[in-house]
Design a protein around this motif. Structure first.
Motif, PDB file in Angstrom:
ATOM      1  N   MET A   5     -25.763  18.192  17.513  1.00 52.46           N
ATOM      2  CA  MET A   5     -24.839  17.458  17.354  1.00 52.46           C
ATOM      3  C   MET A   5     -24.057  16.695  15.742  1.00 52.46           C
ATOM      4  N   THR A   6     -23.400  16.941  16.122  1.00 48.43           N
ATOM      5  CA  THR A   6     -22.690  16.404  14.252  1.00 48.43           C
ATOM      6  C   THR A   6     -22.108  14.567  14.531  1.00 48.43           C
ATOM      7  N   HIS A   7     -22.245  14.032  14.022  1.00 47.12           N
ATOM      8  CA  HIS A   7     -21.104  13.003  13.507  1.00 47.12           C
ATOM      9  C   HIS A   7     -20.342  12.775  13.025  1.00 47.12           C
ATOM     10  N   GLN A   8     -18.946  12.236  13.272  1.00 52.12           N
ATOM     11  CA  GLN A   8     -17.930  11.911  12.017  1.00 52.12           C
ATOM     12  C   GLN A   8     -17.762  11.051  11.137  1.00 52.12           C
ATOM     13  N   THR A   9     -18.612  11.534  10.122  1.00 48.53           N
ATOM     14  CA  THR A   9     -18.255  10.504   9.111  1.00 48.53           C
ATOM     15  C   THR A   9     -17.475  10.727   8.139  1.00 48.53           C
ATOM     16  N   ASP A  10     -16.609  11.762   7.826  1.00 51.37           N
ATOM     17  CA  ASP A  10     -15.523  11.972   7.032  1.00 51.37           C
ATOM     18  C   ASP A  10     -14.529  11.281   6.877  1.00 51.37           C
ATOM     19  N   SER A  11     -14.578  11.010   5.720  1.00 47.00           N
ATOM     20  CA  SER A  11     -13.966   9.999   5.234  1.00 47.00           C
ATOM     21  C   SER A  11     -12.559  10.239   5.337  1.00 47.00           C
ATOM     22  N   VAL A  12     -11.646   9.335   5.186  1.00 49.45           N
ATOM     23  CA  VAL A  12     -10.220   9.259   4.956  1.00 49.45           C
ATOM     24  C   VAL A  12      -9.746   8.576   3.363  1.00 49.45           C
ATOM     25  N   ASP A  13      -8.683   9.781   2.820  1.00 49.77           N
ATOM     26  CA  ASP A  13      -8.461   8.669   1.593  1.00 49.77           C
ATOM     27  C   ASP A  13      -7.339   7.662   2.122  1.00 49.77           C
ATOM     28  N   PRO A  14      -7.765   6.386   1.446  1.00 50.82           N
ATOM     29  CA  PRO A  14      -7.217   5.133   1.622  1.00 50.82           C
ATOM     30  C   PRO A  14      -5.492   5.404   1.867  1.00 50.82           C
ATOM     31  N   LEU A  15      -4.737   3.951   2.754  1.00 51.78           N
ATOM     32  CA  LEU A  15      -3.837   4.355   3.078  1.00 51.78           C
ATOM     33  C   LEU A  15      -3.157   3.403   1.612  1.00 51.78           C
ATOM     34  N   ARG A  16      -2.023   3.706   0.871  1.00 46.43           N
ATOM     35  CA  ARG A  16      -1.791   3.280   0.147  1.00 46.43           C
ATOM     36  C   ARG A  16      -0.484   2.500   0.149  1.00 46.43           C
ATOM     37  N   LEU A  17      -0.580   0.800  -0.276  1.00 44.49           N
ATOM     38  CA  LEU A  17       1.122   0.280   0.025  1.00 44.49           C
ATOM     39  C   LEU A  17       1.582  -0.431  -0.935  1.00 44.49           C
ATOM     40  N   ALA A  18       2.718  -0.065  -1.028  1.00 46.07           N
ATOM     41  CA  ALA A  18       3.936  -0.852  -2.104  1.00 46.07           C
ATOM     42  C   ALA A  18       4.537  -1.249  -1.956  1.00 46.07           C
ATOM     43  N   PHE A  19       4.365  -3.124  -2.543  1.00 46.24           N
ATOM     44  CA  PHE A  19       5.314  -3.908  -2.465  1.00 46.24           C
ATOM     45  C   PHE A  19       6.070  -3.904  -4.093  1.00 46.24           C
ATOM     46  N   VAL A  20       8.117  -3.945  -3.628  1.00 43.63           N
ATOM     47  CA  VAL A  20       8.526  -3.669  -5.071  1.00 43.63           C
ATOM     48  C   VAL A  20       9.760  -4.211  -5.170  1.00 43.63           C
ATOM     49  N   CYS A  21       9.968  -4.728  -5.855  1.00 43.93           N
ATOM     50  CA  CYS A  21      11.154  -5.941  -5.950  1.00 43.93           C
ATOM     51  C   CYS A  21      11.623  -5.319  -7.633  1.00 43.93           C
ATOM     52  N   VAL A  22      12.180  -5.688  -8.314  1.00 45.33           N
ATOM     53  CA  VAL A  22      12.753  -5.161  -9.863  1.00 45.33           C
ATOM     54  C   VAL A  22      12.181  -5.841 -10.421  1.00 45.33           C
ATOM     55  N   GLU A  23      12.122  -7.146 -10.286  1.00 46.69           N
ATOM     56  CA  GLU A  23      11.088  -7.891 -11.510  1.00 46.69           C
ATOM     57  C   GLU A  23      10.112  -8.254 -11.209  1.00 46.69           C
ATOM     58  N   ASN A  24       9.373  -8.016 -10.176  1.00 48.90           N
ATOM     59  CA  ASN A  24       8.359  -8.140 -10.006  1.00 48.90           C
ATOM     60  C   ASN A  24       7.571  -9.488 -10.141  1.00 48.90           C
ATOM     61  N   ALA A  25       8.127 -10.715  -9.749  1.00 50.92           N
ATOM     62  CA  ALA A  25       8.171 -11.785 -10.448  1.00 50.92           C
ATOM     63  C   ALA A  25       8.463 -13.070  -8.990  1.00 50.92           C
ATOM     64  N   GLY A  26       8.174 -12.498  -7.877  1.00 52.39           N
ATOM     65  CA  GLY A  26       9.189 -13.648  -7.211  1.00 52.39           C
ATOM     66  C   GLY A  26       7.972 -13.085  -5.817  1.00 52.39           C
ATOM     67  N   ARG A  27       8.823 -12.165  -4.618  1.00 50.68           N
ATOM     68  CA  ARG A  27       8.540 -11.462  -3.799  1.00 50.68           C
ATOM     69  C   ARG A  27       7.748 -10.543  -3.899  1.00 50.68           C
ATOM     70  N   SER A  28       7.260  -9.717  -3.874  1.00 48.42           N
ATOM     71  CA  SER A  28       6.476  -8.509  -4.638  1.00 48.42           C
ATOM     72  C   SER A  28       5.168  -8.951  -4.787  1.00 48.42           C
ATOM     73  N   GLN A  29       4.837 -10.218  -5.482  1.00 47.06           N
ATOM     74  CA  GLN A  29       3.711 -10.857  -5.733  1.00 47.06           C
ATOM     75  C   GLN A  29       3.345 -11.323  -4.374  1.00 47.06           C
ATOM     76  N   ILE A  30       4.292 -12.399  -3.863  1.00 49.51           N
ATOM     77  CA  ILE A  30       3.827 -13.611  -2.785  1.00 49.51           C
ATOM     78  C   ILE A  30       2.924 -12.289  -1.771  1.00 49.51           C
ATOM     79  N   ALA A  31       3.683 -11.079  -1.544  1.00 50.04           N
ATOM     80  CA  ALA A  31       3.463 -10.448  -0.712  1.00 50.04           C
ATOM     81  C   ALA A  31       2.167  -9.701  -0.595  1.00 50.04           C
TER      82      ALA A  31
END
Length: 156
Positions: free
Chosen positions: A1-27
């Protein structure tokens, strides 16, 4: 019997704006907090701007502190096209960024939030509340590690 323990790469999520000084920092702050609450270690958060400001907008720092998020030690950073291309989901915070050259498979969400740069406290509060709601909805839509391992959920 085999168990599925293979890990998967993490999901990568980016929050982006022009200045990175407000909206993306909040998110980013909201996403990091929600992931801790949900005990999800399978998601990596990126945050950045195409032309970073010198500091996070003071009103944003103040409002987010009132909401329980500490942005006082964060600084705006640049995000590269290469980094965006390595992401699974890129959330644009309302900036006119060109993402047409991202690799196939990168899911782009263009949220169109108002820039809090010169906004008063009440406006920043409203903007941050809207961002909080969208981030929570996005995280709820992300497949879990188990779903990704068995391909039972696709990003959209």
């Amino acid at each position: 019997m085999t168990h599925q323990t293979d890990s998967v790469d993490p999901l990568r999520l980016a929050f982006v704006c022009v200045e990175n000084a407000g909206r993306s920092q909040i998110a980013t702050a909201v996403a990091e907090t929600q992931l801790r609450i949900q005990d999800r270690t399978d998601v990596e958060i990126r945050s950045g701007g195409t032309d970073p400001a010198g500091e996070i907008y003071p009103t944003v720092v103040d409002v987010m502190r009132e909401k329980g998020y500490d942005l006082s030690t964060r600084t705006p950073t640049r995000i590269s096209r290469e980094t965006l291309g390595e992401c699974d989901v890129v959330a644009l915070m309302g900036c006119s960024l060109l993402v047409d050259d991202l690799p196939a498979g990168v899911v782009v969400r263009d949220w169109g939030f108002i820039d809090p740069a010169d906004a008063d406290v009440e406006s920043v509060w409203a903007i941050s509340t809207e961002i909080e709601q969208r981030v929570i909805e996005l995280l709820a839509d992300l497949p879990t590690e188990a779903e990704r391992r068995t391909n039972t959920h696709q990003l959209q």
